[in-house]
Design a protein around this motif. Structure first.
Motif, PDB file in Angstrom:
ATOM      1  N   ILE A  55     -30.066   2.795  -9.611  1.00 44.44           N
ATOM      2  CA  ILE A  55     -30.954   2.389  -8.402  1.00 44.44           C
ATOM      3  C   ILE A  55     -31.492   0.816  -8.887  1.00 44.44           C
ATOM      4  O   ILE A  55     -32.321   0.675  -9.716  1.00 44.44           O
ATOM      5  N   GLU A  56     -30.931  -0.131  -8.038  1.00 41.99           N
ATOM      6  CA  GLU A  56     -31.227  -1.285  -8.502  1.00 41.99           C
ATOM      7  C   GLU A  56     -32.160  -2.147  -7.681  1.00 41.99           C
ATOM      8  O   GLU A  56     -32.491  -1.808  -6.478  1.00 41.99           O
ATOM      9  N   LEU A  57     -33.194  -3.127  -8.134  1.00 39.92           N
ATOM     10  CA  LEU A  57     -34.143  -3.845  -7.459  1.00 39.92           C
ATOM     11  C   LEU A  57     -33.636  -5.269  -7.064  1.00 39.92           C
ATOM     12  O   LEU A  57     -32.875  -5.828  -7.992  1.00 39.92           O
ATOM     13  N   GLY A  58     -33.668  -5.734  -5.967  1.00 41.29           N
ATOM     14  CA  GLY A  58     -33.213  -7.002  -5.392  1.00 41.29           C
ATOM     15  C   GLY A  58     -34.235  -7.292  -4.184  1.00 41.29           C
ATOM     16  O   GLY A  58     -35.636  -7.199  -4.406  1.00 41.29           O
ATOM     17  N   SER A  59     -33.921  -7.718  -3.301  1.00 35.32           N
ATOM     18  CA  SER A  59     -34.693  -7.997  -1.996  1.00 35.32           C
ATOM     19  C   SER A  59     -35.074  -6.405  -1.576  1.00 35.32           C
ATOM     20  O   SER A  59     -36.161  -6.468  -0.964  1.00 35.32           O
ATOM     21  N   THR A  60     -34.246  -5.566  -1.817  1.00 32.87           N
ATOM     22  CA  THR A  60     -34.777  -4.221  -1.584  1.00 32.87           C
ATOM     23  C   THR A  60     -34.200  -3.424  -2.477  1.00 32.87           C
ATOM     24  O   THR A  60     -33.560  -3.776  -3.578  1.00 32.87           O
ATOM     25  N   VAL A  61     -34.479  -1.989  -2.400  1.00 34.47           N
ATOM     26  CA  VAL A  61     -33.947  -1.205  -3.325  1.00 34.47           C
ATOM     27  C   VAL A  61     -32.589  -0.488  -2.827  1.00 34.47           C
ATOM     28  O   VAL A  61     -32.201  -0.432  -1.643  1.00 34.47           O
ATOM     29  N   SER A  62     -31.527  -0.531  -3.728  1.00 35.24           N
ATOM     30  CA  SER A  62     -30.340  -0.094  -3.550  1.00 35.24           C
ATOM     31  C   SER A  62     -29.755   0.976  -4.340  1.00 35.24           C
ATOM     32  O   SER A  62     -29.788   0.649  -5.768  1.00 35.24           O
ATOM     33  N   LEU A  63     -28.796   1.816  -4.008  1.00 34.82           N
ATOM     34  CA  LEU A  63     -28.079   2.724  -4.840  1.00 34.82           C
ATOM     35  C   LEU A  63     -26.770   2.210  -5.123  1.00 34.82           C
ATOM     36  O   LEU A  63     -25.987   1.852  -4.037  1.00 34.82           O
ATOM     37  N   VAL A  64     -26.341   2.099  -6.371  1.00 31.38           N
ATOM     38  CA  VAL A  64     -25.011   1.460  -6.741  1.00 31.38           C
ATOM     39  C   VAL A  64     -24.236   2.371  -7.420  1.00 31.38           C
ATOM     40  O   VAL A  64     -24.876   3.138  -8.403  1.00 31.38           O
ATOM     41  N   PHE A  65     -23.160   2.727  -7.168  1.00 32.89           N
ATOM     42  CA  PHE A  65     -21.992   3.372  -7.953  1.00 32.89           C
ATOM     43  C   PHE A  65     -21.555   2.868  -8.928  1.00 32.89           C
ATOM     44  O   PHE A  65     -20.546   1.766  -8.579  1.00 32.89           O
ATOM     45  N   THR A  66     -21.846   2.330 -10.117  1.00 36.44           N
ATOM     46  CA  THR A  66     -21.764   1.406 -11.154  1.00 36.44           C
ATOM     47  C   THR A  66     -20.365   1.487 -11.869  1.00 36.44           C
ATOM     48  O   THR A  66     -19.806   0.650 -12.274  1.00 36.44           O
TER      49      THR A  66
END
Length: 447
Positions: A102-113
């Motif tokens: 769960i990454e932080l940028g301009s918003t929170v996003s779920l990333v399948f890494t």
């Protein structure tokens, strides 16, 4: 009197002070006083807690582009940076483990890494049809978090910014996922069913009909109104379920939007039911919805015309019927491994007469079936009748390995001929030839 006024002023000042003190305390406690970083960290924890909270994980039916692609069901079970995932992208509905963050940028996003089933939709080298070369299935593996609603997690895709919702999965969702794949032949249709299909809607007073053509590779169906002068369409992406299909965009009937269709094994129909007797049904028909006069230009006395099924470009045409495909495969199954049936070409009003050409790759000589033509005005079909077989300038007996597919073209009741309103890879007009008696249809280029 002065004393009383002084007392009143002091009382008012005290009340104002108390009010401001309370207001300041509430302001200090307000989330709007948190820094952007603190708010994002709180959302990050909120999303992670949500993902891990569901006993059986989450389900998403992912329609990547509803203008040309259908939907793919994905199941997820999240725990401490690991995800167990399954999908109905293909017949492999097994569960695979990978990583997520769960990454932080301009918003929170779920990333399948790390690579898993969902990456099959985002790989640009993995495409279902030539028109999507370099685009793949137009999917994503990063999803921007936009909150929760009614026990659903709301995301928007990172690339196309389209909404995708995760709903809580059940134990049955996991155990029945393979049934989605088992539903595919029912959507495609098989050689035992009538060839023609339509989408029929009923808005409580009026019945409307649309032709229905489904492409398995893209899980997409085109449905165009058959009413004269109407350009209404209900083109839809399709996702499979254990009991039928889900469509997107919804089929609009009256003021209702229908998405869930249930399969009836007896009739082969898929039906969605709204309120007040509103329905939409994908069903079979024993004859074309629109019968054209396109066959007339092939009759004797007209200019020379030719129509070719070219395997390299038309083998996956959605207008080839299952029976046609099975007969083509049967012909190739009788040939040596280095040979195949590369073309079936129907030639009319040539200097050499009317004939069907069977061409082969791999060195096998072309076989010609010389024919005569006649009109069946009742059926609105062209009837092809046998004259002779030849190869290399020599009359030959009927080739046994071509007998079944040739018999469909020689249907005594004739062939429907239709100029289609689409192209495949080239600008040549597409014509289909359809048996009156059997669910056989072959797709050709006008040459």
């Amino acid at each position: 009197m002065k004393l009383k006024k002084i007392f009143n002023h002091l009382l008012v000042a005290f009340i104002v002070f108390q009010f401001l003190s309370c207001d300041n305390k509430e302001s200090l406690d307000s989330p709007f006083n948190a820094t952007p970083s603190e708010r994002l960290n709180a959302q990050q924890k909120e999303l992670n807690d949500l993902l891990e909270s569901a006993q059986y994980g989450w389900k998403a039916v992912y329609f990547t582009d509803t203008t040309q692609l259908g939907g793919y069901t994905h199941l997820f079970k999240f725990k401490q940076g690991k995800v167990d995932m399954a999908s109905d992208f293909d017949s492999d509905t097994g569960t695979y483990s990978s990583e997520y963050s769960i990454e932080l940028g301009s918003t929170v996003s779920l990333v399948f890494t790390t690579k898993n089933r969902i990456h099959l939709l985002s790989d640009s080298n993995n495409y279902p049809v030539a028109s999507l070369r370099g685009k793949g299935y137009k999917g994503d593996f990063q999803f921007l978090y936009y909150g929760k609603e009614n026990d659903q997690i709301i995301f928007k895709t990172n690339r196309s910014f389209k909404e995708l919702r995760f709903v809580k999965a059940t134990a049955d969702d996991w155990s029945n996922l393979a049934k989605n794949i088992a539903m595919i032949p029912n959507v495609i249709g098989n050689s035992t069913r009538p060839l023609f299909r339509l989408l029929e809607t009923f808005d409580g007073s009026k019945t409307s009909q649309f032709d229905f053509n489904f492409t398995e590779a893209t899980r997409y169906a085109t449905a165009n109104s058959i009413e004269s002068g109407s350009n209404m369409t209900s083109n839809i992406g399709i996702a499979y379920t254990p009991t039928g299909i889900i469509v997107s965009p919804p089929v609009k009937v009256g003021n209702q939007k229908l998405t869930d269709f249930t399969y009836d094994s007896a009739s082969g129909a898929f039906t969605a039911t709204g309120t007040n007797n509103i329905t939409a049904t994908i069903k079979y028909s024993n004859k074309p919805l629109i019968i054209t006069n396109d066959y007339k230009k092939l009759l004797d006395g007209n200019p020379q015309t030719s129509f070719g099924y070219i395997s390299a470009f038309l083998s996956k045409a959605p207008t080839n019927s299952p029976l046609c495909i099975s007969l083509l495969n049967a012909v190739n199954g009788t040939l040596p491994a280095n040979q195949n049936l590369s073309r079936i070409q129907l030639n009319f009003n040539t200097p050499f007469g009317n004939y069907i050409e069977y061409r082969f790759a791999g060195g096998k000589k072309t076989i010609y079936h010389n024919i005569s033509t006649a009109e069946n005005s009742t059926n609105k079909t062209i009837v092809l009748t046998h004259d002779s077989w030849e190869s290399n300038g020599v009359i030959i007996p009927e080739p046994a390995f071509l007998k079944e597919i040739d018999a469909e073209l020689m249907d005594p009741n004739g062939l429907y001929v239709k100029k289609e309103n689409f192209n495949i890879q080239f600008s040549n007009a597409i014509y289909t030839f359809t048996s009156f008696s059997n669910p056989f249809r072959i797709t050709t280029y006008a040459l």
